[in-house]
Design a protein around this motif. Structure first.
Motif, PDB file in Angstrom:
ATOM      1  N   VAL A   1       0.500  -1.315   0.140  1.00 55.12           N
ATOM      2  CA  VAL A   1       0.263  -0.251   0.198  1.00 55.12           C
ATOM      3  C   VAL A   1       1.037   1.296   0.100  1.00 55.12           C
ATOM      4  O   VAL A   1       1.715   1.326   1.069  1.00 55.12           O
ATOM      5  CB  VAL A   1      -0.979  -0.002   1.452  1.00 55.12           C
ATOM      6  N   PRO A   2       0.506   2.651  -1.177  1.00 60.28           N
ATOM      7  CA  PRO A   2       1.954   3.769  -0.860  1.00 60.28           C
ATOM      8  C   PRO A   2       1.595   4.082   0.362  1.00 60.28           C
ATOM      9  O   PRO A   2       0.269   4.657   0.592  1.00 60.28           O
ATOM     10  CB  PRO A   2       1.001   4.348  -2.493  1.00 60.28           C
ATOM     11  N   ASN A   3       2.157   4.443   0.764  1.00 55.29           N
ATOM     12  CA  ASN A   3       2.604   5.617   1.688  1.00 55.29           C
ATOM     13  C   ASN A   3       1.840   6.723   1.511  1.00 55.29           C
ATOM     14  O   ASN A   3       3.358   8.198   1.427  1.00 55.29           O
ATOM     15  CB  ASN A   3       3.549   5.249   2.878  1.00 55.29           C
ATOM     16  N   THR A   4       1.386   7.403   1.494  1.00 60.26           N
ATOM     17  CA  THR A   4       1.443   8.572   0.082  1.00 60.26           C
ATOM     18  C   THR A   4       1.472  10.412   1.508  1.00 60.26           C
ATOM     19  O   THR A   4       1.689  11.027   0.543  1.00 60.26           O
ATOM     20  CB  THR A   4       0.194   9.347  -0.160  1.00 60.26           C
ATOM     21  N   LEU A   5       0.948   9.806   2.644  1.00 59.97           N
ATOM     22  CA  LEU A   5       0.735  10.341   3.221  1.00 59.97           C
ATOM     23  C   LEU A   5       2.298  11.141   4.385  1.00 59.97           C
ATOM     24  O   LEU A   5       2.855  11.807   4.902  1.00 59.97           O
ATOM     25  CB  LEU A   5       0.161  10.653   4.145  1.00 59.97           C
TER      26      LEU A   5
ATOM     27  N   VAL B   1       1.366  14.203  14.177  1.00 59.46           N
ATOM     28  CA  VAL B   1      -0.598  14.498  14.128  1.00 59.46           C
ATOM     29  C   VAL B   1      -0.793  12.703  14.323  1.00 59.46           C
ATOM     30  O   VAL B   1      -0.251  12.270  13.419  1.00 59.46           O
ATOM     31  CB  VAL B   1      -1.071  15.121  13.485  1.00 59.46           C
ATOM     32  N   LEU B   2      -1.318  12.772  15.069  1.00 56.45           N
ATOM     33  CA  LEU B   2      -2.086  11.170  15.421  1.00 56.45           C
ATOM     34  C   LEU B   2      -3.189  10.623  14.179  1.00 56.45           C
ATOM     35  O   LEU B   2      -4.641  11.319  13.964  1.00 56.45           O
ATOM     36  CB  LEU B   2      -2.670  10.695  16.944  1.00 56.45           C
ATOM     37  N   ALA B   3      -3.016   9.951  13.303  1.00 59.24           N
ATOM     38  CA  ALA B   3      -3.961   9.669  12.066  1.00 59.24           C
ATOM     39  C   ALA B   3      -4.422   8.345  11.938  1.00 59.24           C
ATOM     40  O   ALA B   3      -5.516   8.454  11.545  1.00 59.24           O
ATOM     41  CB  ALA B   3      -2.831   9.513  10.914  1.00 59.24           C
ATOM     42  N   HIS B   4      -4.584   7.234  13.515  1.00 58.27           N
ATOM     43  CA  HIS B   4      -5.325   6.188  12.947  1.00 58.27           C
ATOM     44  C   HIS B   4      -4.110   5.260  13.922  1.00 58.27           C
ATOM     45  O   HIS B   4      -3.558   5.239  14.833  1.00 58.27           O
ATOM     46  CB  HIS B   4      -4.886   5.953  11.948  1.00 58.27           C
ATOM     47  N   VAL B   5      -5.375   4.515  14.814  1.00 65.02           N
ATOM     48  CA  VAL B   5      -5.611   3.523  15.577  1.00 65.02           C
ATOM     49  C   VAL B   5      -5.869   2.460  15.430  1.00 65.02           C
ATOM     50  O   VAL B   5      -7.033   2.651  14.453  1.00 65.02           O
ATOM     51  CB  VAL B   5      -5.762   4.347  17.062  1.00 65.02           C
ATOM     52  N   ASN B   6      -5.550   1.229  15.900  1.00 66.20           N
ATOM     53  CA  ASN B   6      -5.501  -0.357  15.070  1.00 66.20           C
ATOM     54  C   ASN B   6      -4.983  -1.178  16.261  1.00 66.20           C
ATOM     55  O   ASN B   6      -4.080  -0.991  16.326  1.00 66.20           O
ATOM     56  CB  ASN B   6      -5.268  -0.863  13.585  1.00 66.20           C
ATOM     57  N   TRP B   7      -5.502  -2.552  16.151  1.00 70.39           N
ATOM     58  CA  TRP B   7      -5.423  -2.783  17.096  1.00 70.39           C
ATOM     59  C   TRP B   7      -4.818  -4.800  16.995  1.00 70.39           C
ATOM     60  O   TRP B   7      -6.261  -4.887  16.388  1.00 70.39           O
ATOM     61  CB  TRP B   7      -5.892  -3.390  18.425  1.00 70.39           C
TER      62      TRP B   7
ATOM     63  N   VAL C   1      -4.730   5.745   4.902  1.00 69.81           N
ATOM     64  CA  VAL C   1      -3.716   5.415   6.189  1.00 69.81           C
ATOM     65  C   VAL C   1      -4.186   3.888   6.573  1.00 69.81           C
ATOM     66  O   VAL C   1      -3.389   3.529   7.453  1.00 69.81           O
ATOM     67  CB  VAL C   1      -3.263   6.382   7.084  1.00 69.81           C
ATOM     68  N   HIS C   2      -5.511   4.122   6.510  1.00 76.52           N
ATOM     69  CA  HIS C   2      -6.174   3.090   7.539  1.00 76.52           C
ATOM     70  C   HIS C   2      -5.525   1.003   6.262  1.00 76.52           C
ATOM     71  O   HIS C   2      -5.215   0.481   7.128  1.00 76.52           O
ATOM     72  CB  HIS C   2      -7.484   2.902   7.347  1.00 76.52           C
ATOM     73  N   ALA C   3      -5.443   1.669   4.987  1.00 68.85           N
ATOM     74  CA  ALA C   3      -4.853   0.048   4.645  1.00 68.85           C
ATOM     75  C   ALA C   3      -3.229   0.427   4.941  1.00 68.85           C
ATOM     76  O   ALA C   3      -3.394  -1.292   5.204  1.00 68.85           O
ATOM     77  CB  ALA C   3      -5.212   0.438   2.557  1.00 68.85           C
ATOM     78  N   LEU C   4      -2.978   0.744   5.000  1.00 72.38           N
ATOM     79  CA  LEU C   4      -1.879   1.074   5.685  1.00 72.38           C
ATOM     80  C   LEU C   4      -0.993   0.426   6.840  1.00 72.38           C
ATOM     81  O   LEU C   4      -0.350  -0.125   6.775  1.00 72.38           O
ATOM     82  CB  LEU C   4      -0.954   2.782   5.191  1.00 72.38           C
TER      83      LEU C   4
ATOM     84  N   MET D   1       0.119  -4.460  10.156  1.00 69.21           N
ATOM     85  CA  MET D   1      -0.954  -4.841  11.075  1.00 69.21           C
ATOM     86  C   MET D   1      -0.299  -6.792  10.491  1.00 69.21           C
ATOM     87  O   MET D   1       0.041  -7.812  11.370  1.00 69.21           O
ATOM     88  CB  MET D   1      -1.833  -4.832  11.889  1.00 69.21           C
ATOM     89  N   LEU D   2      -0.828  -6.780   9.830  1.00 68.29           N
ATOM     90  CA  LEU D   2      -0.976  -8.204   8.893  1.00 68.29           C
ATOM     91  C   LEU D   2       0.405  -9.259   8.977  1.00 68.29           C
ATOM     92  O   LEU D   2       0.595 -10.386   9.695  1.00 68.29           O
ATOM     93  CB  LEU D   2      -2.380  -8.227   7.803  1.00 68.29           C
ATOM     94  N   ASP D   3       1.071  -8.573   8.289  1.00 65.79           N
ATOM     95  CA  ASP D   3       2.319  -8.565   7.913  1.00 65.79           C
ATOM     96  C   ASP D   3       2.880  -8.898   9.036  1.00 65.79           C
ATOM     97  O   ASP D   3       4.402  -9.707   9.437  1.00 65.79           O
ATOM     98  CB  ASP D   3       3.284  -7.453   6.545  1.00 65.79           C
ATOM     99  N   ASP D   4       3.677  -7.963  10.626  1.00 66.88           N
ATOM    100  CA  ASP D   4       3.487  -8.338  11.594  1.00 66.88           C
ATOM    101  C   ASP D   4       2.898  -9.661  11.936  1.00 66.88           C
ATOM    102  O   ASP D   4       3.745 -10.613  12.968  1.00 66.88           O
ATOM    103  CB  ASP D   4       3.108  -7.198  12.605  1.00 66.88           C
ATOM    104  N   ALA D   5       1.576 -10.034  11.796  1.00 73.02           N
ATOM    105  CA  ALA D   5       0.885 -11.403  12.419  1.00 73.02           C
ATOM    106  C   ALA D   5       2.026 -12.367  11.732  1.00 73.02           C
ATOM    107  O   ALA D   5       1.366 -13.166  12.420  1.00 73.02           O
ATOM    108  CB  ALA D   5      -0.457 -10.890  12.867  1.00 73.02           C
TER     109      ALA D   5
END
Length: 214
Positions: free
Chosen positions: A38-42, A93-99, A136-139, A144-148
């Protein structure tokens, strides 16, 4: 909006004075293959949260009844039992949170999803409004998926909400597929729900505890 969609919205509106009528969507994804790039455009930077970040996470979640668990102690407990919270920042600036949960995760009201060995559950994704629709969500989810996967996980689950289709775009782009739906009603002030209808294969949510990992 379809006729079925209009009926659903009317039903939700009618139930609102006494509680929440919800339709949860269960998604799954094999972790056999890496997540698509996923491109990190930001130019976002991603790191794992620590206990020092919990208050900030709670501030983001507190205004959202789908996400907020009602107590910061519950998020502290997640970190302390080894679950991972991923934070993305853009220009500080916090742009996304996910668990990512490896043991169990809060799923439906009063019904946690307990994971078998090799399974993970991603949950509570939140993107503040200024960063929505910018990938940013997909990024973060791809990371997270690769980490898992690197940690040995082979299968992932997550939940979506019927009324939030924009949040599903990142899931579909990363190869998730919907496998089941559950309609439930949660009365105002109640911690559990009445499950009204199921379709597809939502079995992972309802397996007896004896079949799940402890």
């Amino acid at each position: 909006m379809t006729a079925r969609g209009r009926l659903w919205q009317l039903a939700r509106k009618g139930a609102a004075p006494i509680g929440d009528l919800c339709c949860a969507l269960l998604f799954e994804r094999s972790l056999t293959d890496p997540a698509p790039s996923v491109p990190n455009t930001l130019g976002a930077s991603i790191r794992l949260a620590t206990e020092d970040d919990v208050d900030t996470i709670c501030e983001l979640y507190a205004g959202d009844s789908w996400l907020w668990l009602g107590s910061r102690d519950l998020y502290l407990d997640r970190l302390r039992r080894g679950e991972r919270c991923f934070l993305a920042f853009v220009d500080g600036v916090l742009a996304h949170v996910n668990w990512t949960c490896f043991q169990w995760g809060d799923a439906l009201p009063g019904l946690p999803l307990r994971l078998r060995p090799g399974g993970v559950y991603t949950t509570d994704a939140f993107t503040p409004p200024p960063f929505r629709g910018k990938g940013v969500h997909a990024l973060v989810l791809g990371r997270m998926l690769d980490d898992a996967r690197a940690a040995g996980a082979r299968h992932a689950y997550t939940l979506g909400q019927l009324d939030r289709p924009d949040a599903h775009k990142a899931l579909l782009a990363l190869g998730w597929r919907e496998i089941g739906r559950v309609v439930y009603f949660q009365g105002r002030g109640r911690s559990s729900a009445v499950f009204l209808w199921r379709s597809g294969n939502p079995a992972p949510l309802f397996e007896p505890p004896s079949l799940r990992a402890t």
